[in-house]
Design a protein around this motif. Sequence first.
Motif, PDB file in Angstrom:
ATOM      1  N   PRO A  35       0.813  -1.215   0.000  1.00 54.00           N
ATOM      2  CA  PRO A  35       0.000   0.000   0.000  1.00 54.00           C
ATOM      3  C   PRO A  35       0.849   1.269   0.000  1.00 54.00           C
ATOM      4  O   PRO A  35       1.511   1.577   0.977  1.00 54.00           O
ATOM      5  CB  PRO A  35      -0.783  -0.114   1.320  1.00 54.00           C
ATOM      6  N   ALA A  36       0.855   1.973  -1.101  1.00 54.06           N
ATOM      7  CA  ALA A  36       1.551   3.257  -1.153  1.00 54.06           C
ATOM      8  C   ALA A  36       0.523   4.340  -0.874  1.00 54.06           C
ATOM      9  O   ALA A  36      -0.629   4.231  -1.278  1.00 54.06           O
ATOM     10  CB  ALA A  36       2.179   3.465  -2.523  1.00 54.06           C
ATOM     11  N   GLY A  37       0.935   5.375  -0.155  1.00 55.80           N
ATOM     12  CA  GLY A  37      -0.031   6.402   0.233  1.00 55.80           C
ATOM     13  C   GLY A  37       0.387   7.781  -0.249  1.00 55.80           C
ATOM     14  O   GLY A  37       1.385   7.949  -0.945  1.00 55.80           O
ATOM     15  N   PHE A  38      -0.396   8.777   0.147  1.00 49.88           N
ATOM     16  CA  PHE A  38      -0.180  10.167  -0.250  1.00 49.88           C
ATOM     17  C   PHE A  38       1.248  10.611   0.074  1.00 49.88           C
ATOM     18  O   PHE A  38       1.758  10.321   1.148  1.00 49.88           O
ATOM     19  CB  PHE A  38      -1.192  11.029   0.509  1.00 49.88           C
ATOM     20  N   VAL A  44      -7.582  17.077  -8.740  1.00 50.63           N
ATOM     21  CA  VAL A  44      -8.632  17.905  -8.141  1.00 50.63           C
ATOM     22  C   VAL A  44      -9.896  17.109  -7.867  1.00 50.63           C
ATOM     23  O   VAL A  44     -10.722  17.486  -7.062  1.00 50.63           O
ATOM     24  CB  VAL A  44      -8.943  19.082  -9.078  1.00 50.63           C
ATOM     25  N   LYS A  45     -10.050  15.967  -8.537  1.00 48.68           N
ATOM     26  CA  LYS A  45     -11.241  15.154  -8.313  1.00 48.68           C
ATOM     27  C   LYS A  45     -11.058  14.223  -7.120  1.00 48.68           C
ATOM     28  O   LYS A  45     -11.894  13.389  -6.839  1.00 48.68           O
ATOM     29  CB  LYS A  45     -11.522  14.301  -9.556  1.00 48.68           C
ATOM     30  N   GLY A  46      -9.877  14.323  -6.452  1.00 49.01           N
ATOM     31  CA  GLY A  46      -9.656  13.480  -5.288  1.00 49.01           C
ATOM     32  C   GLY A  46      -9.155  12.093  -5.635  1.00 49.01           C
ATOM     33  O   GLY A  46      -9.232  11.185  -4.824  1.00 49.01           O
ATOM     34  N   ARG A  47      -8.639  11.913  -6.860  1.00 46.48           N
ATOM     35  CA  ARG A  47      -8.075  10.608  -7.225  1.00 46.48           C
ATOM     36  C   ARG A  47      -6.568  10.672  -7.090  1.00 46.48           C
ATOM     37  O   ARG A  47      -5.973  11.738  -7.256  1.00 46.48           O
ATOM     38  CB  ARG A  47      -8.410  10.285  -8.683  1.00 46.48           C
ATOM     39  N   MET A  95      -2.814  21.551   0.864  1.00 48.99           N
ATOM     40  CA  MET A  95      -3.525  20.658  -0.056  1.00 48.99           C
ATOM     41  C   MET A  95      -4.473  19.828   0.794  1.00 48.99           C
ATOM     42  O   MET A  95      -4.124  19.432   1.911  1.00 48.99           O
ATOM     43  CB  MET A  95      -2.522  19.744  -0.753  1.00 48.99           C
ATOM     44  N   LEU A  96      -5.675  19.584   0.289  1.00 51.55           N
ATOM     45  CA  LEU A  96      -6.630  18.806   1.066  1.00 51.55           C
ATOM     46  C   LEU A  96      -6.489  17.341   0.692  1.00 51.55           C
ATOM     47  O   LEU A  96      -6.354  17.006  -0.476  1.00 51.55           O
ATOM     48  CB  LEU A  96      -8.058  19.290   0.799  1.00 51.55           C
ATOM     49  N   THR A  97      -6.522  16.479   1.703  1.00 57.21           N
ATOM     50  CA  THR A  97      -6.242  15.072   1.447  1.00 57.21           C
ATOM     51  C   THR A  97      -7.464  14.185   1.634  1.00 57.21           C
ATOM     52  O   THR A  97      -7.388  12.990   1.408  1.00 57.21           O
ATOM     53  CB  THR A  97      -5.145  14.566   2.400  1.00 57.21           C
ATOM     54  N   LYS A  98      -8.590  14.759   2.068  1.00 52.46           N
ATOM     55  CA  LYS A  98      -9.779  13.946   2.261  1.00 52.46           C
ATOM     56  C   LYS A  98     -10.994  14.809   1.994  1.00 52.46           C
ATOM     57  O   LYS A  98     -10.893  16.017   1.910  1.00 52.46           O
ATOM     58  CB  LYS A  98      -9.862  13.458   3.724  1.00 52.46           C
TER      59      LYS A  98
END
Length: 213
Positions: A35-38, A57-60, A134-137
């Motif tokens: 699992p790689a993350g932000f 920008v779409k949260g992907r 930057m927003l992450t969720k």
Amino acid sequence: RDRLKYALTGKECQQICMERCVKVDGKVRTDQNYPAGFMDVVELEKSGDAFRLLFDVKGRFVLHRISKEEKKYKLCKVMKTMITANKIPVAITHDGRTIRYPDPDVKTNDSIKVDIATGKMSDIISFEVGAMVMLTKGHNAGRIGQLKHVERHEGSFHIATIEDTKGATFSTRLQNVFIIGSGNHPQLTLPKGRGIKKSILQERGEAEARGDL
């Protein structure tokens, strides 16, 4: 396979991993389900490519290609700071790292620049009004803007208000905010679109202008 088009089949992905070609944050990972993350840096040494996992920008998740210099560090959000049972001050980051003896100025919600090779922190980007975030969720995941205002709600969620470079304001919970720089100087290169969310009509207008529709 799907994003980078390096392999055609799942079996090929497995072979690439097992040949120790893939590094995540500077360590070879052979598990293809790792699992790689932000903010993680994914590196393929044979092809000389390095990517940072960011959000569009779409949260992907989007793999954002980075330079040789930039792959040496990552930004980590400090989740909490505490003193262990042995009186050692530690900072715990969003990706599960525990950094011992951090700079005493580090506070929760700050971002720290971590050298991937050594795991040491090199720089603090403090959480303050006017910082670049930057927003992450949440609904606005992937949007980038300047922190304008934080409303404190004891016993509930703290709400942060953010303004992007186009002047649009939006608010989110404090835990979704990730500091990436101070003022207008991000500490890393941004993915295309630079974190500005367009309305559906703007997107359609641009697609028409490009001749896609």
